[in-house]
Scaffold this active site. Sequence first.
Site, PDB file in Angstrom:
ATOM      1  N   SER A 167      28.108 -30.547 -44.329  1.00 50.20           N
ATOM      2  CA  SER A 167      26.898 -31.021 -45.006  1.00 50.20           C
ATOM      3  C   SER A 167      26.071 -31.879 -44.073  1.00 50.20           C
ATOM      4  O   SER A 167      26.598 -32.486 -43.132  1.00 50.20           O
ATOM      5  CB  SER A 167      27.272 -31.847 -46.240  1.00 50.20           C
ATOM      6  OG  SER A 167      27.768 -33.119 -45.842  1.00 50.20           O
ATOM      7  N   ASP A 168      24.770 -31.912 -44.332  1.00 50.82           N
ATOM      8  CA  ASP A 168      23.986 -32.981 -43.745  1.00 50.82           C
ATOM      9  C   ASP A 168      24.509 -34.282 -44.354  1.00 50.82           C
ATOM     10  O   ASP A 168      25.126 -34.281 -45.425  1.00 50.82           O
ATOM     11  CB  ASP A 168      22.499 -32.796 -44.035  1.00 50.82           C
ATOM     12  CG  ASP A 168      21.623 -33.480 -42.995  1.00 50.82           C
ATOM     13  OD1 ASP A 168      22.111 -34.418 -42.327  1.00 50.82           O
ATOM     14  OD2 ASP A 168      20.451 -33.094 -42.858  1.00 50.82           O
ATOM     15  N   TRP A 169      24.275 -35.393 -43.688  1.00 49.49           N
ATOM     16  CA  TRP A 169      24.905 -36.654 -44.076  1.00 49.49           C
ATOM     17  C   TRP A 169      24.407 -37.096 -45.458  1.00 49.49           C
ATOM     18  O   TRP A 169      23.246 -37.444 -45.628  1.00 49.49           O
ATOM     19  CB  TRP A 169      24.623 -37.701 -43.008  1.00 49.49           C
ATOM     20  CG  TRP A 169      25.709 -37.816 -41.969  1.00 49.49           C
ATOM     21  CD1 TRP A 169      26.332 -38.974 -41.576  1.00 49.49           C
ATOM     22  CD2 TRP A 169      26.321 -36.774 -41.203  1.00 49.49           C
ATOM     23  NE1 TRP A 169      27.281 -38.702 -40.619  1.00 49.49           N
ATOM     24  CE2 TRP A 169      27.304 -37.366 -40.373  1.00 49.49           C
ATOM     25  CE3 TRP A 169      26.154 -35.396 -41.142  1.00 49.49           C
ATOM     26  CZ2 TRP A 169      28.097 -36.635 -39.490  1.00 49.49           C
ATOM     27  CZ3 TRP A 169      26.940 -34.652 -40.272  1.00 49.49           C
ATOM     28  CH2 TRP A 169      27.893 -35.274 -39.463  1.00 49.49           C
ATOM     29  N   GLY A 170      25.303 -37.053 -46.431  1.00 47.35           N
ATOM     30  CA  GLY A 170      24.963 -37.453 -47.778  1.00 47.35           C
ATOM     31  C   GLY A 170      24.351 -36.362 -48.628  1.00 47.35           C
ATOM     32  O   GLY A 170      23.826 -36.636 -49.711  1.00 47.35           O
TER      33      GLY A 170
END
Length: 745
Positions: free
Chosen positions: A227-230
């Site tokens: 995932s992209d962060w968050g």
Amino acid sequence: MAQVGLQALSLEQKASLLTGGGFWSTVAVPEAGIGAIVLADGPHGVRRQKHGTDHLGLHHSEPATCFPPAVAVGSSWSEEVASKVGAALAEEARALGVDVLLGPGVNIKRSPLGGRNFEYYSEDPLLSGVLATAYVRALQAGGVGASLKHFAANDQETERMVISADVDERTLREIHLSAFERVVTEAQPATVMCSYNKVNGIHASENHWLLTQVLRNEWGYTGAVISDWGAVRARPAALDAGLDLSMPGPGHYSTQALVEAVRDGRVEESAVDRAAERVLALIDADSRRPAAPDLDAHHELARELATECAILLKNAHGTLPLNRPASVLVVGEFAITPRYQGGGSSHVNATCVDVPLECIEAHAAARGTALTYARGFDTREEDGDALREAAVRAAAEAGAVVVFAGNPETEETEGLDRERLELPPAQVQLIRAVAAVAPRTVVVLANGGVVSLEEWHDDVDAILEGFLLGQGGGAAIADLLFGAANPSGRLAETIPHRLKDTPTYLSFPGEQEHVRYSEGVMVGYRYYETVGAPVRYPFGHGLSYTDFDVSELRVGVDGPAGASVAVNVTNTGTRAGKYVVQVYVSTGVGPVRRPERTLAAFTKVHLEPAETRTVQLRLDRSAFAYWDLPLARWVVPGGTYVVQVGENASTVLHEQLVHLDGDGVQPPLSLQSDVSEWLVHPVAGAPLRDRLAPLIAQGGPAPLDDSDMMRMVGSMPMSQILNLTGGAIDGDWLVSLLDDSDTQT
């Protein structure tokens, strides 16, 4: 310590592997011999944070070489440049203990206002895909995993975490997924990073169609999806969709959510196992080779590569190179405080930065050229009048003036889209005022995305578009200005006259958490060329200090859906230079609207004066195919195609017609298909005509092929005709004709 097998791990241990152990690392399970790996930002430089953690480039990171960002590499049109960046980054990543580097980004520049355009290569998926493939291959050959991002349709920063990119499948396939597909199938990146946004109403992190059906089942991807962060909202749903590693961590709650979902029967444990296996495949201690990069050599490499990325847009009166004026005035704050990268998560703590003015001073001193400097403007727009007036007074006394202009980093950064296409007003006023009094005026641009030139273009003699060139950009610009290097960059995105002229003007960046990709496949030059809209400089444009001649185009058909191209390129000038051969395809065949022309192949060649080289390129089926919605596949229709060699997307130098047999695919018919589609079917058409002819004749003397009658009848769905004939034509009989067709094929 060797890893134990997956079967020896508990459910909790396996689930823990699927969320980060920290902001930049995976979870370690020491008792099972499983160590952690480190991930770091860095499409164009390693942003390794050892103290302080964030994803926006706010905290300190370890020193690393800032190579030309993707906006510059895209402008190089050079696989070699992209490959050299990837190879050098692998050395520095290993030296800094980084196992996976978060890049490259291959999202499409659908609007020039995209705040993160500096991290992406191009408005064209072929150019983006080819360069990113070269980068990933080189990076991973050096022992560091890549992370292809941001998957997918993440083409703006406005509301990026909640926006739904509403886009039809043909546009997705041909434009926004195409570069991802090329990199995945040709380079197998270690990871693919899903984006924050929704795609057609479903978050990318929970989008099964995107992460599993397309990425894995169709493209055969075997690496880890992160995932992209968050970006993960619901961990079990993301796992079911095909997301393996949720970042960042620690992820105690995420782990517990997965464990509970398995025990409740909402998630199969086999899904946890598959994801854990992919994460474990990243954690391979044997591949972690130490490195001790020569940072001085890397700085020289950054300088060398930057010279291939800058684009000479205009050069009236042979103003450049600066080998004639007795005195040169340099103007602009960016000459002493250079802009060389964008803001946000890719922001690199450069090992050193070449200052343009200092590099220009060295060239001027070697030539005995008098050099002066005037600040001209302040990016904070303080003392604007006084600074401009001082620059104008100095310009009146100079033989030539070089103005450094561009956008401040605060306007080109992650999280924000740009609000204007023009340069800041103070800089526009400065350029026009200086050009009014100077014998010759050169503008050097530093910007992450294209800017409008309209307010001052005709006032100046030469324009060198540097975009953002990395830490060696100052020396590269000086070399180009004084002719120590020959410019060879080409535009990877169109420069329009006005923002209102762009195909996304009415839809970017959307509203109420939705953005409609209303331009469809007509992105960038595809739109401008198709509608005949004039632009300031077209995609593929770029000048040189030498001249080239392109001749003897030869196109050969290579099977039913491919072709080979050969063309001669000669350097007819007096100095060595590099030329970008651009091959386009133009066609109207098929049932869909095709762009006027589409980039089909390219290569960059170096030529000495008077040297001729024969360039050979192959056009595979992707150069001729479109995505067929009813068939849900790529199709090359049979017919005539025009293969063109262009100086750029607007200027065709040579072209040749070729006929391709294509795939021989008939569009699927149903009772909802138009009568006209039924009548041209190779099997069903003739029997249907025999049945229709007497029925139409009963209504008058008009024959079946009468144009007025058939325009009306042909546009009607077959189900409507069946109703109107009152059962004279049987629907089951029609369907049986299609069955006969399937048997014959």
